[in-house]
Design a protein around this motif. Structure first.
Motif, short mmCIF file in Angstrom:
data_model
loop_
_atom_site.label_atom_id
_atom_site.label_comp_id
_atom_site.label_asym_id
_atom_site.label_seq_id
_atom_site.Cartn_x
_atom_site.Cartn_y
_atom_site.Cartn_z
N PRO A 150 0.79 -1.23 0.00
CA PRO A 150 0.00 0.00 0.00
C PRO A 150 0.83 1.27 0.00
O PRO A 150 0.35 2.34 -0.39
CB PRO A 150 -0.81 -0.12 1.29
CG PRO A 150 0.04 -0.97 2.19
CD PRO A 150 0.76 -1.93 1.29
N SER A 151 2.08 1.20 0.46
CA SER A 151 2.91 2.40 0.56
C SER A 151 3.75 2.56 -0.69
O SER A 151 4.17 1.59 -1.33
CB SER A 151 3.83 2.31 1.78
OG SER A 151 4.68 1.18 1.68
N ALA A 152 4.03 3.81 -1.05
CA ALA A 152 4.85 4.13 -2.22
C ALA A 152 6.30 4.25 -1.80
O ALA A 152 6.62 5.04 -0.90
CB ALA A 152 4.37 5.42 -2.86
N PRO A 153 7.22 3.49 -2.41
CA PRO A 153 8.62 3.52 -1.97
C PRO A 153 9.40 4.74 -2.45
O PRO A 153 10.40 5.12 -1.83
CB PRO A 153 9.21 2.23 -2.55
CG PRO A 153 8.39 1.99 -3.78
CD PRO A 153 7.01 2.50 -3.48
N PHE A 154 8.97 5.37 -3.55
CA PHE A 154 9.73 6.48 -4.13
C PHE A 154 9.19 7.80 -3.59
O PHE A 154 8.16 8.30 -4.05
CB PHE A 154 9.65 6.46 -5.66
CG PHE A 154 10.17 5.19 -6.27
CD1 PHE A 154 11.54 4.98 -6.38
CD2 PHE A 154 9.31 4.21 -6.71
CE1 PHE A 154 12.04 3.80 -6.93
CE2 PHE A 154 9.79 3.03 -7.27
CZ PHE A 154 11.16 2.83 -7.38
N GLN A 155 9.88 8.33 -2.59
CA GLN A 155 9.47 9.58 -1.96
C GLN A 155 10.59 10.61 -1.95
O GLN A 155 10.51 11.60 -1.21
CB GLN A 155 9.03 9.30 -0.50
CG GLN A 155 7.92 8.30 -0.35
CD GLN A 155 6.56 8.86 -0.77
OE1 GLN A 155 6.41 10.07 -0.91
NE2 GLN A 155 5.60 7.99 -0.98
N PHE A 156 11.63 10.41 -2.75
CA PHE A 156 12.82 11.25 -2.64
C PHE A 156 12.68 12.59 -3.34
O PHE A 156 13.50 13.48 -3.14
CB PHE A 156 14.04 10.50 -3.21
CG PHE A 156 13.93 10.19 -4.67
CD1 PHE A 156 14.38 11.08 -5.62
CD2 PHE A 156 13.38 9.00 -5.10
CE1 PHE A 156 14.29 10.81 -6.97
CE2 PHE A 156 13.29 8.70 -6.45
CZ PHE A 156 13.74 9.61 -7.39
N LEU A 157 11.66 12.77 -4.20
CA LEU A 157 11.55 14.04 -4.91
C LEU A 157 11.25 15.21 -3.99
O LEU A 157 11.52 16.36 -4.33
CB LEU A 157 10.46 13.93 -5.99
CG LEU A 157 10.87 13.29 -7.32
CD1 LEU A 157 9.73 13.34 -8.31
CD2 LEU A 157 12.10 13.97 -7.90
N THR A 158 10.67 14.96 -2.83
CA THR A 158 10.38 16.03 -1.88
C THR A 158 11.53 16.24 -0.90
O THR A 158 11.34 16.91 0.11
CB THR A 158 9.09 15.71 -1.11
OG1 THR A 158 9.23 14.44 -0.45
CG2 THR A 158 7.89 15.66 -2.06
#
Length: 290
Positions: A150-158
């Motif tokens: 359910p969670s999105a692994p790619f969060q580095f853009l922020t």
């Protein structure tokens, strides 16, 4: 009787003595430059010396320099600009080498696309990265569909790394363009001689190609460094909450807080850094004979 005209000396055009001096021809561009750039810049400097209490004072500079927000923004701006410039130099040099010296189908089309890429606005590249790596982007959607997580692994853009990726992606062609121009003027006979003497590709790049490309590499790197110091759209469109650069600080002070003297102080500092780096580049390039 009709009077005979005295023939003018050879090489003396009629009216040549009435030519305007070169300083007169330089006056219109100087006036336009002063109207559209120097006068607004003078207003910014004047506002930075005018606190809300009235009068002329250096108190706005003291208040801004004493704030931790300014110091953090200055450090973030510097390290992001230096890291992005280093990444653009390495990536741009490798890609330019491949395009210029490795024959592959579509090489000329790729070189022309770089020219088109230079006209793209920075926020457009950031939006493209958001579509790919954003919270609801393609990468996170594909990961969710494949793994069912359910969670999105790619969060580095922020994060600052997302800003760094966007800046490297956007500014690399600004390094590649002068490099491709320098490579096109390189004498291929030098490469053939070095290859016939048994030099390997890495040695050829180190001793033949790199010395010829150093002026173009320095010019592209200096341009990217100054542009990264003043970049606003990429940081804004990535939505990185913990990333505040000097241009973002100007925006927040002027628009969100209505503190115009503080915003002008930060703007003057940003301008001073950019002009100082440009002056340093000119001095170094002149001494190096570039």
């Amino acid at each position: 009787m009709t009077r005979r005209r005295t023939p003018e000396p050879a090489g003396h055009a009629p009216g040549a003595g009435r030519q305007l001096p070169s300083s007169v021809w330089a006056l219109p561009p100087v006036v336009v430059l002063a109207a559209v750039f120097l006068y607004p810049l003078a207003l910014v400097v004047r506002q930075s010396l005018s606190p809300d209490s009235g009068g002329t004072s250096l108190q706005p500079y003291a208040d801004v320099f004493a704030s931790s927000a300014f110091r953090e923004a200055l450090w973030t701006t510097v390290w992001l600009a230096v890291a992005a410039t280093a990444g653009c130099l390495v990536l741009g040099f490798v890609l330019a080498l491949v395009i210029a010296f490795v024959p592959f189908p579509g090489g000329k089309a790729v070189a022309r696309f770089i020219d088109v890429f230079l006209s793209f606005p920075s926020f457009l590249i950031t939006l493209a990265l958001l579509f790919v790596y954003g919270t609801v982007g393609m990468a996170n959607g594909l990961w969710t569909d494949v793994t069912g997580a359910p969670s999105a692994p790619f969060q580095f853009l922020t994060t600052p790394w997302g800003v760094l990726l966007a800046e490297v992606t956007y500014f690399t062609p600004f390094v590649m363009r002068p490099l491709l121009a320098a490579f096109s003027q390189l004498d291929t006979a030098q490469l053939e001689v070095a290859s016939s003497l048994g030099a390997r590709p890495v040695r050829i790049v180190r001793w033949v190609i790199l010395p010829e490309a150093l002026p173009a590499l320095a010019a592209g790197g200096a341009l990217v460094l100054v542009m990264c110091l003043n970049e606003f759209g990429i940081v804004l469109f990535t939505g990185a909450k913990g990333v505040t650069t000097l241009p973002m600080l100007v925006y927040s002070k002027a628009i969100l807080e209505s503190d115009y003297p503080a915003a002008c102080v930060v703007a003057v500092v940003n301008i001073a850094i950019s002009v100082g780096l440009y002056g340093l580049y000119r001095v170094v390039s002149r001494r190096a004979g570039a």
